[in-house]
Scaffold this active site. Structure first.
Site, PDB file in Angstrom:
ATOM      1  N   ASP A  15       5.112  -5.911   4.736  1.00 16.78           N
ATOM      2  CA  ASP A  15       4.478  -4.767   5.390  1.00 16.78           C
ATOM      3  C   ASP A  15       4.526  -4.910   6.904  1.00 16.78           C
ATOM      4  OD1 ASP A  15       3.109  -2.358   5.511  1.00 16.78           O
ATOM      5  OD2 ASP A  15       1.150  -3.310   5.453  1.00 16.78           O
ATOM      6  N   HIS A  39       4.083   3.736  12.569  1.00 16.73           N
ATOM      7  CA  HIS A  39       2.960   4.637  12.910  1.00 16.73           C
ATOM      8  C   HIS A  39       3.308   5.577  14.062  1.00 16.73           C
ATOM      9  CE1 HIS A  39      -0.575   2.179  11.047  1.00 16.73           C
ATOM     10  NE2 HIS A  39       0.477   2.242  10.267  1.00 16.73           N
ATOM     11  N   GLU A  98      -5.088   1.669   2.637  1.00 21.30           N
ATOM     12  CA  GLU A  98      -4.876   0.635   3.647  1.00 21.30           C
ATOM     13  C   GLU A  98      -4.967   1.188   5.062  1.00 21.30           C
ATOM     14  OE1 GLU A  98      -3.212  -2.152   6.421  1.00 21.30           O
ATOM     15  OE2 GLU A  98      -2.264  -0.240   5.983  1.00 21.30           O
ATOM     16  N   GLU A  99      -4.444   2.403   5.255  1.00 19.82           N
ATOM     17  CA  GLU A  99      -4.459   2.981   6.599  1.00 19.82           C
ATOM     18  C   GLU A  99      -5.856   3.438   6.983  1.00 19.82           C
ATOM     19  OE1 GLU A  99      -1.981   2.437   8.216  1.00 19.82           O
ATOM     20  OE2 GLU A  99      -0.112   2.791   7.140  1.00 19.82           O
ATOM     21  N   HIS A 157       0.848  -1.203   0.000  1.00 21.76           N
ATOM     22  CA  HIS A 157       0.000   0.000   0.000  1.00 21.76           C
ATOM     23  C   HIS A 157       0.873   1.238   0.000  1.00 21.76           C
ATOM     24  CE1 HIS A 157       0.363   1.132   4.334  1.00 21.76           C
ATOM     25  NE2 HIS A 157       0.518  -0.165   4.512  1.00 21.76           N
ATOM     26  N   ASP A 212      -0.317   4.399   0.878  1.00 23.41           N
ATOM     27  CA  ASP A 212      -0.779   5.470   1.763  1.00 23.41           C
ATOM     28  C   ASP A 212      -0.077   5.347   3.111  1.00 23.41           C
ATOM     29  OD1 ASP A 212      -2.258   3.059   2.168  1.00 23.41           O
ATOM     30  OD2 ASP A 212      -3.720   4.165   3.367  1.00 23.41           O
TER      31      ASP A 212
END
Lengths: 457, 457
Positions: free
Chosen positions: B175, B427, B146-147, B98, B100
């Protein structure tokens, strides 16, 4: 003695100029609680000083030194002192105000920029323009840290008690609101305040909840649990000893609240609520909640995810903000240890490895005045002249801690003479002032000075 | 078959170019969870499409339509599908990723701008430059939501099952992360997720706590009380039925966790903590907390006072954000009604006039794969070649909901092959990727494809 008709007519004619001047002040975002805005608070002190000098007031800007906020050393905004008139045969009225404001931005939900007002033109003091003598001597004290604990002001008042403030006979502060949108009010009581920041920390940085969830103690879990133990949904303060400190109202006191021009629906209306949000359906109970009971509010959390959308974060360090409004006989000195002891004891019960830090950000005592004093009598008479109504005599839920400082240090009667209505939305989004309240309120303040000047004591 | 030495040498030589390309990607703040950044997510889809085409991949950008977020209608970022190689004698490997990212800013505590990486030059696909045949056919699927719940991707996978994804033999997703900073890992399990927003409202606008405190129901008091009932400080989920759904580990399963290269101190170290913050001192218990137990995290509150300093506000409308990581046999369908029923029942107990709204912002099922499959065998062999170590076989605490979608829809084995270390700070503030992990990880991915190509099934 009523104010001369010429004064009242001049105020009406000057309304556009007054509004221009107000818009200049509004444009200066003098937010004392945010270090980034400190230069604007200093700018506001200078602007106000210039305004006073332009109408003949003798002024002095007092250097208040520096203080530390959020880890930064900041210059405190100079207090502006002023005097006009030295006639020993006249009474001397002290006017206090503050020129700092609360944080506000359109992202909070303001419909327009909170720091832009839209009206134009110029204004001058009537007595200055027409050389009419003032009915009293005036002394001014304007500070720029009221929204953030009035740092240094207590010391200044004590120091200038027999200096700048010598000879003051009574005091007037216009910094609160009517109970409703109909009836002017005079206020003889204010709640005090203790404002706390409780910081819970653990990880060295924010963590991903997928990677760390259920492996580590989460500061947010601990903080939320702690904050939930402060106040019940019905308003009861859960910190032992805080509510208990205040005795119940007797029937005579309840009568005072019963007489006020107020309904429970006024609360919902001034809060902009579409359905009832009051804790009680009873008018007296509701008014007592605001006027003679302490109140604990949870304001927010610093350091957690506060934006829109979904973020799967475990915040490393979170700080809960809450405050308690105090009423006599509560004082910050009596309440602070109760709060700290309780928080520490409840935190210990959590069995967490997180760390707790408790800070008292600012505080102020509650205040009660004698509303049978001539200072109030003058204001009642002026109100009856301008608004053709007898004012409500109220106690306020908010805090202006310096009120008590002035009352105690100078030993004079202090009157709170509100200009705004109950639905102005103080400290809230889309705060406003009705033009009629601004202009009629200006007439009321002028008339009050004439009534004070006329009273033989 | 091991990867040719020429490939590994070429990767080393191309490291600067790879870093340049990474810095270009990092500079595009493709935050899918914030409406203001949506144009950057679309830009990222275009950038990636261009990169793939430049190295000979046949691509298709799939229009995903529009959706509504925070009251705004927004274009969904196009999914980028790709294919290279059509040899029916070779295996076909599907690569998912992903493009994003999560919200991030220096004000969150990043030491540098999170969207700036500092290295330079240019890079090209080895097989493209040298015309060396690929050992497998490759199919790509890259998405930009995805987020934020992978909106529309499930439908796309179902639709393209016998189209773009026809003939896929196995799948690889890079990931996630190693357990620690030492030992490469292969991952065969992921937790699922339900992310909730619970909004409590009452007044029509923010109120002054002095004026309204102890007269009205305060949404923050109600919300904090509600949030405090979700999870205990020791991590126990207080929503009836949620923890109970998961059976306890038997001794054989506990043995798997005991074997992993991991210590409780690794948790503190990767969390940047200066003292212990783990819920347990036991390694197996700690690993099970992350890998095979559900976890409830409180992320933050939208609409309350979240800035520095002291603001005496009663927020009118506050929204608490929390999520639960799910493990088999939990699914969003089973857990969502438990959460809603519990929240509604606890809210009713508060006796407040505030209003409650519960929204499930996004969700994903948990996933478990067969790690004895040849897809994992190839990855184990490649890891032993590049890192000279046998990888840890792990289950991950995070969520990549589409993993399960692909596994179920395509009926193929899915392997998670992490590139980064356990202390990368996913994150979180100052998230990083070690250069050695980037370059050796690139070699590992290349070697894995050769090993898959060599396996006779």
């Amino acid at each position: 003695m009523a104010a001369p008709k010429e004064l009242l007519d001049w105020i009406d004619a000057s309304a556009p100029a007054f509004i221009t001047r107000l818009s200049e002040a509004v444009a200066i975002a003098s937010i004392s609680g945010d270090p980034a805005y400190r230069p604007r608070v200093l700018e506001m002190s200078n602007w106000l000083n210039k305004q006073l000098k332009a109408v003949g007031v003798i002024t002095k800007q007092v250097d208040m030194g520096k203080h530390i906020m959020d880890g930064q050393t900041l210059e405190l905004p100079p207090v502006v002192l002023g005097r006009i008139g030295e006639d020993p045969k006249k009474k001397t009225v002290l006017i206090y105000g503050h020129f700092d404001v609360q944080p506000a931005s359109q992202s909070d939900g303001w419909a327009t920029d909170p720091f832009v007002l839209t009206e134009e033109k110029d204004g001058r003091l009537w007595h200055h323009e027409t050389q009419t003598p003032l009915p009293v001597n005036l002394v001014f004290c304007f500070e720029g840290m009221e929204e953030n604990g009035s740092e240094g002001l207590d010391e200044l008042v004590e120091k200038e008690k027999d200096g700048w403030f010598k000879g003051v006979d009574c005091m007037c502060i216009s910094d609160n609101y009517w109970l409703n949108t109909r009836t002017p009010a005079l206020t003889y009581g204010l709640r005090g305040l203790v404002y706390f920041k409780i910081t819970v920390s653990g990880p060295g940085r924010d963590l991903h909840s997928g990677v760390f969830g259920r492996m580590v103690h989460e500061p947010m879990t601990d903080l939320i649990s702690l904050m939930s133990r402060l106040v019940a949904p019905d308003g009861t303060i859960l910190i032992p000893g805080v509510d208990d400190m205040v005795s119940a109202a007797d029937n005579e006191e309840r009568e005072i609240y019963a007489r006020l021009d107020y309904s429970v629906a006024d609360v919902d209306s001034s809060a902009g609520a579409t359905s009832s949000i009051t804790l009680s359906e009873d008018k007296v109970q509701t008014l007592m909640g605001r006027m003679r009971m302490p109140a604990l509010s949870l304001h927010g959390i610093e350091g957690a995810f506060s934006g829109p959308g979904a973020k799967t974060v475990i915040p490393a360090k979170v700080a809960g903000k809450f405050s308690i409004r105090l009423v006599p006989p509560q004082t910050p000195d009596k309440v602070e240890p109760l709060v700290k002891t309780y928080l520490e004891s409840e935190f210990a019960k959590l069995g967490t490895k997180s760390k707790l830090e408790i800070e008292l950000l600012h505080s102020g005592k509650p205040w009660l005045a004698d509303w049978k004093h001539w200072n109030f009598a003058a204001a009642i008479k002026a109100t009856e002249t301008i608004y053709k109504r007898t004012p409500d005599l109220t106690r306020e839920g908010g805090s202006i801690p310096v009120t008590l400082t002035f009352a105690e240090q100078l030993g004079v009667n202090v009157l709170l003479l509100p200009m705004g209505r109950g639905d102005d939305g103080a400290h809230s989004t889309n705060e406003k002032l009705d033009k009629s309240n601004y202009i009629e309120g200006t007439k009321l303040l002028g008339s009050y000075l004439y009534e004070v000047g006329a009273i033989a004591v």
